[in-house]
Design a protein around this motif. Sequence first.
Motif, mmCIF file in Angstrom:
data_model
loop_
_atom_site.group_PDB
_atom_site.id
_atom_site.type_symbol
_atom_site.label_atom_id
_atom_site.label_comp_id
_atom_site.label_asym_id
_atom_site.label_seq_id
_atom_site.Cartn_x
_atom_site.Cartn_y
_atom_site.Cartn_z
ATOM 1 N N UNK A 107 -9.028 -6.297 16.463
ATOM 2 C CA UNK A 107 -9.832 -6.880 15.262
ATOM 3 C C UNK A 107 -9.487 -8.418 15.017
ATOM 4 N N UNK A 108 -10.059 -9.274 14.706
ATOM 5 C CA UNK A 108 -9.628 -10.500 14.331
ATOM 6 C C UNK A 108 -8.984 -10.066 12.775
ATOM 7 N N UNK A 109 -8.354 -10.985 12.530
ATOM 8 C CA UNK A 109 -7.254 -10.912 10.956
ATOM 9 C C UNK A 109 -7.349 -12.371 10.372
ATOM 10 N N UNK A 110 -7.087 -12.506 9.169
ATOM 11 C CA UNK A 110 -6.921 -13.813 8.644
ATOM 12 C C UNK A 110 -5.863 -13.874 7.584
ATOM 13 N N UNK A 111 -4.508 -14.027 8.028
ATOM 14 C CA UNK A 111 -3.439 -14.095 7.284
ATOM 15 C C UNK A 111 -2.847 -15.427 6.799
ATOM 16 N N UNK A 112 -1.809 -15.728 6.046
ATOM 17 C CA UNK A 112 -1.131 -16.734 5.690
ATOM 18 C C UNK A 112 -1.889 -17.816 5.253
ATOM 19 N N UNK A 113 -2.513 -17.545 4.152
ATOM 20 C CA UNK A 113 -3.517 -18.675 3.392
ATOM 21 C C UNK A 113 -2.475 -19.424 2.761
ATOM 22 N N UNK A 114 -2.958 -20.802 2.687
ATOM 23 C CA UNK A 114 -1.954 -21.929 2.015
ATOM 24 C C UNK A 114 -3.184 -22.794 1.352
ATOM 25 N N UNK A 115 -2.655 -23.084 0.115
ATOM 26 C CA UNK A 115 -3.372 -23.921 -0.649
ATOM 27 C C UNK A 115 -2.768 -25.479 -0.530
ATOM 28 N N UNK A 116 -3.386 -26.540 -0.633
ATOM 29 C CA UNK A 116 -2.899 -27.968 -0.741
ATOM 30 C C UNK A 116 -3.495 -28.274 -2.057
ATOM 31 N N UNK A 117 -2.462 -29.005 -2.855
ATOM 32 C CA UNK A 117 -2.752 -29.661 -3.854
ATOM 33 C C UNK A 117 -3.454 -30.985 -3.868
ATOM 34 N N UNK A 118 -3.396 -31.824 -2.800
ATOM 35 C CA UNK A 118 -4.026 -33.066 -2.897
ATOM 36 C C UNK A 118 -4.282 -33.323 -1.404
ATOM 37 N N UNK A 119 -4.860 -34.464 -1.185
ATOM 38 C CA UNK A 119 -5.280 -34.943 0.219
ATOM 39 C C UNK A 119 -4.017 -35.217 1.155
ATOM 40 N N UNK A 120 -2.999 -35.939 0.497
ATOM 41 C CA UNK A 120 -1.869 -36.125 1.349
ATOM 42 C C UNK A 120 -1.260 -34.861 1.854
ATOM 43 N N UNK A 121 -1.089 -33.752 0.851
ATOM 44 C CA UNK A 121 -0.742 -32.514 1.503
ATOM 45 C C UNK A 121 -1.169 -31.982 2.695
ATOM 46 N N UNK A 122 -2.474 -32.115 2.509
ATOM 47 C CA UNK A 122 -3.381 -31.515 3.791
ATOM 48 C C UNK A 122 -3.314 -32.475 4.895
ATOM 49 N N UNK A 123 -3.243 -33.679 4.880
ATOM 50 C CA UNK A 123 -3.068 -34.601 5.891
ATOM 51 C C UNK A 123 -1.639 -34.303 6.623
ATOM 52 N N UNK A 124 -0.763 -34.293 6.066
ATOM 53 C CA UNK A 124 0.727 -33.909 6.394
ATOM 54 C C UNK A 124 0.379 -32.527 7.244
ATOM 55 N N UNK A 125 -0.028 -31.651 6.886
ATOM 56 C CA UNK A 125 -0.197 -30.270 7.356
ATOM 57 C C UNK A 125 -0.868 -30.560 8.675
ATOM 58 N N UNK A 126 -2.049 -31.003 8.661
ATOM 59 C CA UNK A 126 -2.980 -31.425 9.979
ATOM 60 C C UNK A 126 -2.297 -32.060 11.136
ATOM 61 N N UNK A 127 -1.422 -33.202 10.603
ATOM 62 C CA UNK A 127 -0.594 -33.862 11.476
ATOM 63 C C UNK A 127 0.759 -33.234 12.124
ATOM 64 N N UNK A 128 1.070 -32.205 11.428
ATOM 65 C CA UNK A 128 1.943 -31.338 12.074
ATOM 66 C C UNK A 128 1.490 -30.534 13.273
ATOM 67 N N UNK A 129 0.354 -30.030 13.114
ATOM 68 C CA UNK A 129 -0.553 -29.161 13.946
ATOM 69 C C UNK A 129 -0.962 -30.263 15.057
ATOM 70 N N UNK A 130 -1.284 -31.471 15.007
ATOM 71 C CA UNK A 130 -1.391 -32.397 15.834
ATOM 72 C C UNK A 130 -0.287 -32.624 16.696
ATOM 73 N N UNK A 131 0.762 -32.882 16.097
ATOM 74 C CA UNK A 131 1.896 -33.298 16.870
ATOM 75 C C UNK A 131 2.267 -32.235 17.835
ATOM 76 N N UNK A 132 2.027 -31.083 17.370
ATOM 77 C CA UNK A 132 2.258 -29.862 18.496
ATOM 78 C C UNK A 132 1.624 -29.960 19.678
ATOM 79 N N UNK A 133 0.683 -30.672 19.669
ATOM 80 C CA UNK A 133 -0.270 -30.720 21.095
ATOM 81 C C UNK A 133 -0.112 -32.143 21.639
#
Length: 373
Positions: A107-133
Amino acid sequence: MLVVHNPFRTSTVLAVLISLLLLGCSRPPEIIGIENASISASTTPDLSRHRIFIATTRSASNEPGALLSASRASSLGLASVEVTVPPTHVVGQLERPKDLPPDPRTEFSAVEARLYGNDAAMIDAINRELAARPVGQRRLLLFVHGYNNTTSDALLRLAQFVEDTGFQGVPILFSWASAATTSRYVYDLNSALIARGEIRQIADIMAQTNAESSDVFAHSMGTFLTMEGLVDLQQAGTLGRRGTINHVMLASPDIDIDLFRSQLGQLSPAIRDRIYVLVSRDDKALRVSSRIAGGIPRVGVANTAELEQLGVTVIDLSEIGDSSSGSHSKFAGSPDVVQLIGAGLNSVGRFGEDTSPAVSQILSVSPIRIFGD
């Protein structure tokens, strides 16, 4: 005052209510952050994993597994969740648990929820995912869900869509404050209207990442929200100027056909050229929506020739009958359809051009028809 009973009107209202009840089957449990203590997703072999970013106009929820509620927040919230796809997954299926906790082996599962306090934190996290590609796959996919969805509903559907399309970039879910109750259609419509103003902030976040380009995919009432957001960005003079938009795909659009014509008229030809509309004449949910709207046709069941004349590409799914998710969600429930979308999204150039042999191969054996490409 003389009151005249109108049996036709009464029967019409009853038909709508009965249809809504039939659409409202019991909902499976919320699963975000619910882990299986005896069968951990972190140690289960051969899982697929997708980190899905979330921008939301929902307020937080204290309900276990929900993360976000149906109430409207005063500002945009930012988060991410890792969704695991079982090794037994079948294309076009969403193996969602009916009981808790999920079994990540099946079955599908949904784990490791993370909250971002501002736009910059979200952007940094997205950039880390992009850099892995690798270069060429550093793309974003903004997914806007439809009416009658919880966050778990939309999150799992997006994960299944990403898995089955083979989308190679980073997915972002725009989870607006749907009540996730069939009888609260008007609440959802107003929530979508409220949420359209947040499209600018989401677009700003996406523009500030290191993404090479972006795609947009919206479903049902989410297409109404998306089109309103695009018009807003066009009027602000920023649409398409802060990054490349490859495709804007609208699945089963729950939009008044006259409103859609008006929205398209406010967009530039360059953006209209990137819009793809997925329609199906047998869409039962949109037939109900048309009745609620006083008989005004919805775009998702409109005539293909009429839509083609508006300058958009039409993908007709009317003859597809193998959707596990019913007539309203063929974009994810039919193996042929979801793989066709994947071939188009992952191609170089416009959807369905000769540079996409996978698209031609699927079309050669499928009743899917494309008009205006």
